[in-house]
Design an enzyme around this catalytic site. Structure first.
Site, PDB file in Angstrom:
ATOM      1  N   SER A 299      54.080  29.523  26.623  1.00 23.10           N
ATOM      2  CA  SER A 299      54.479  29.009  25.622  1.00 23.10           C
ATOM      3  C   SER A 299      54.875  27.927  25.395  1.00 23.10           C
ATOM      4  O   SER A 299      53.755  27.390  25.005  1.00 23.10           O
ATOM      5  CB  SER A 299      55.905  29.459  25.738  1.00 23.10           C
ATOM      6  OG  SER A 299      56.905  29.762  24.454  1.00 23.10           O
ATOM      7  N   ASP A 310      43.400  20.634  22.043  1.00 21.17           N
ATOM      8  CA  ASP A 310      42.412  20.286  20.938  1.00 21.17           C
ATOM      9  C   ASP A 310      42.054  19.234  19.820  1.00 21.17           C
ATOM     10  O   ASP A 310      41.270  18.957  19.699  1.00 21.17           O
ATOM     11  CB  ASP A 310      43.142  21.341  19.821  1.00 21.17           C
ATOM     12  CG  ASP A 310      43.136  22.857  20.534  1.00 21.17           C
ATOM     13  OD1 ASP A 310      42.188  22.775  21.379  1.00 21.17           O
ATOM     14  OD2 ASP A 310      43.554  23.820  19.814  1.00 21.17           O
ATOM     15  N   LYS A 324      51.309  33.622  26.507  1.00 21.35           N
ATOM     16  CA  LYS A 324      52.298  34.037  25.916  1.00 21.35           C
ATOM     17  C   LYS A 324      52.233  32.640  24.472  1.00 21.35           C
ATOM     18  O   LYS A 324      52.527  31.521  24.158  1.00 21.35           O
ATOM     19  CB  LYS A 324      53.557  33.475  25.727  1.00 21.35           C
ATOM     20  CG  LYS A 324      54.214  34.372  24.836  1.00 21.35           C
ATOM     21  CD  LYS A 324      56.039  33.747  26.138  1.00 21.35           C
ATOM     22  CE  LYS A 324      57.168  34.246  25.104  1.00 21.35           C
ATOM     23  NZ  LYS A 324      57.570  33.208  24.183  1.00 21.35           N
TER      24      LYS A 324
END
Length: 555
Positions: A299, A310, A324
């Site tokens: 999460s 990223d 998740k």
């Protein structure tokens, strides 16, 4: 016939949380989804009325309705949940990290309940309670015969309320009564911070609760000020189940520049779709950064790791994260109950959703499965590196996980490691600092003597496989033909428990040292001692000390 009935019954129960009533049915078109909802609500109301009126025994309305809710929730993901008023404290704890209690963990084995961990500064800590103390009664109620969940519930309560506790010293057998006044326990998001080498800082974060970002930033800035020659910082999110999405953005903002997209959410209600960007000037955008993940990082942990990866801000080291990618929102229900419902999926800056289990598609048995590799799509980081969706965050530097041996697992499960640490604590008034403490050879020999006469038998995976073969061979009537060879192989494979202890000596010593460090220095001591043989931490230090390799992994 019974299966058909059960399926129909489940379908009826699926409408339970919606407001019951059938007025205005004719206003809906047969093909209209809302007509179907209203129709089934009407059927459900009639079904329950007839069942309640004519069923031979009395039915508990609360029990029946909760069964209906549970059946409905079987069609959703495990994060969508019904929270009755009496369980709201659990919801509060997930958001704030705070609860009313005494500040201790327990373990019940058979009829004995033992204090296993004490939180620093808690009522139990101030009262002088020690790990290893045996809990005999609470407010006059003997703990013998109670299960662990019931005892934990009694230990919790509103701040300011008192609890009479009868404890027994495991070494002397002396019994003492203590009156503990509960307080608000705040489980800090940063469980440990420090230096893991002369120039590498380490921050372990266990949850994303209110003000987590501020606490992590304060910790980082303190370490940076105390050690001006820092070559890198490790943010350890292993085992961190997540928490508040906003706090994941705040933690990312410590090392990522202002106005950068960290995460976006998209769901059924388009007005709720949002982009979350960093709001503040970062604490440091140049310091080399490593984020540690494993299969239990989920999460909000994955939001941070995904953003760092990223945006090519640092490296993710360890194992693939849990996967998740779902966002929950709480909705109010009557009588102070709550519905915690998944309302959206979240997407990392590159546009990928890392949700690994597809709850929207189920097989005929209602089971769900992981997104297959063939269905995972590729995305690119800011620098053009390939990353994939549908399977958690894959590390930039993979480190194989360490698994405990069967003998070590057995020693932990039967609490022999724990019990020896208790014995060691009462026999040694003090030990070296947690980071440098080591058991001597004589100490390990003493541990072996401690195990004499104790049952720590177990089956190896090889023995289990052999038993399975034997069972199958008997069923298929092949066993008689190979029985002699089988018995010879069984004899060769029969493990020697004492040899297993010696073969896994290094591992067992480490577990003992961690548990003993916890006796003297509490949770921080346990973590500090474990860092010495932490493969992911050591790999991170190596990368910081090899800047060329660190940079190469970011390209």
């Amino acid at each position: 016939m019974r299966n058909i009935f059960n399926k129909r019954r489940k379908l009826l129960l699926l409408v339970l949380l919606l407001a019951a009533g059938g007025a205005g049915l004719l206003a809906f078109n047969e093909s209209d989804k809302y007509f179907q909802i209203a129709k089934n609500l009407d059927i459900f109301a009639a079904f329950y009325r007839e069942l309640n009126t004519y069923y031979v025994d009395d039915l508990s309305p609360e029990k029946v309705m909760h069964k209906g809710i549970e059946s409905m929730l079987e069609e959703t993901d495990p994060y969508t949940d019904f929270i009755p008023e009496e369980n709201l404290d659990d919801l509060k704890f997930m958001a704030t990290g705070k609860y009313g209690g005494v500040g201790a963990s327990i373990n019940t084995l058979g009829d004995t309940t033992v204090i296993t961990d004490i939180y620093e500064g808690s009522p139990m800590h101030r009262a002088g309670v020690k790990p290893g103390d045996i809990l005999l009664s609470l407010d006059g109620k003997p703990t013998k015969g109670m299960d662990q969940e019931e005892i934990s519930r009694l230990l919790k309560g509103n701040a300011g309320t008192s609890l009479d506790m009868l404890l027994k010293n495991p070494f002397t057998g002396e019994e003492t009564t203590k009156k503990i006044v509960r307080q608000e326990i705040n489980v800090m998001p940063v469980s440990y911070s420090g230096m893991v080498s002369s120039d590498v800082a380490y921050i372990k974060m266990v949850q994303f609760t209110e003000n987590s970002g501020a606490q992590v930033q304060m910790t980082f800035e303190r370490l940076k000020q105390e050690h001006p020659g820092l070559k890198g910082v490790i943010l350890d999110l292993r085992g961190n189940p997540g928490g508040l999405l906003d706090e994941a953005v705040n933690v990312s903002n410590i090392w990522i520049d202002k106005n950068k997209l960290i995460v976006s959410t998209k769901g059924k209600v388009k007005n709720w779709d949002r982009e979350y960007k960093t709001q503040q000037a970062p604490a440091d955008i140049n310091m080399p950064l490593v984020v540690l993940t494993n299969r239990s990082s989920a999460s909000a942990s994955e939001i941070v790791a995904g953003a760092v990866q990223d945006l090519d801000r640092g490296l993710v080291v360890g194992q693939r994260s849990f996967g998740k990618g779902l966002v929950q929102t709480t909705r109010p229900l009557p009588y102070n109950a709550k519905l915690k419902v998944t309302t959206a999926k979240y997407y990392t800056p590159s546009g990928r959703c890392i949700q690994a289990i597809d709850y929207s598609h189920r097989n005929q048995e209602g089971e769900v499965d992981y997104v297959p590799d063939s269905m995972r799509r590729s995305f690119t980081t800011l620098a053009g590196r390939k990353v994939k969706d549908g399977g958690g965050i894959e590390p930039d530097a993979q480190v194989e996980p360490q698994f405990l041996s069967q003998v070590a697992i057995t020693l932990l499960r039967k609490q022999y490691i724990f019990d020896y640490a208790t014995q060691y604590y009462y026999a040694h008034p003090k030990i070296a600092a947690a980071g440098s403490f080591q058991l001597s050879e004589d100490d390990f020999t003493d541990f072996l003597r401690f195990l004499d006469g104790k049952d720590y038998s177990y089956k190896t995976h090889s023995e289990e496989a052999l038993e399975s073969f034997q069972s199958t061979a008997r069923k298929e009537k092949y066993y008689d033909a190979v029985s002699k060879e089988f018995e010879a192989l069984q004899q060769k494979m029969r493990h020697d428990k004492k040899q297993d202890l010696l073969k896994n000596k290094t591992e067992i010593k480490r577990l003992l040292e961690e548990e003993i460090a916890n006796r003297y220095y509490l949770q921080k001591g346990r973590i500090e001692r474990s860092l010495a043989w932490d493969n992911e931490v050591n790999e991170s230090i190596r990368l910081f000390h090899n800047p060329q390799e660190y940079q190469q992994l970011l390209k």
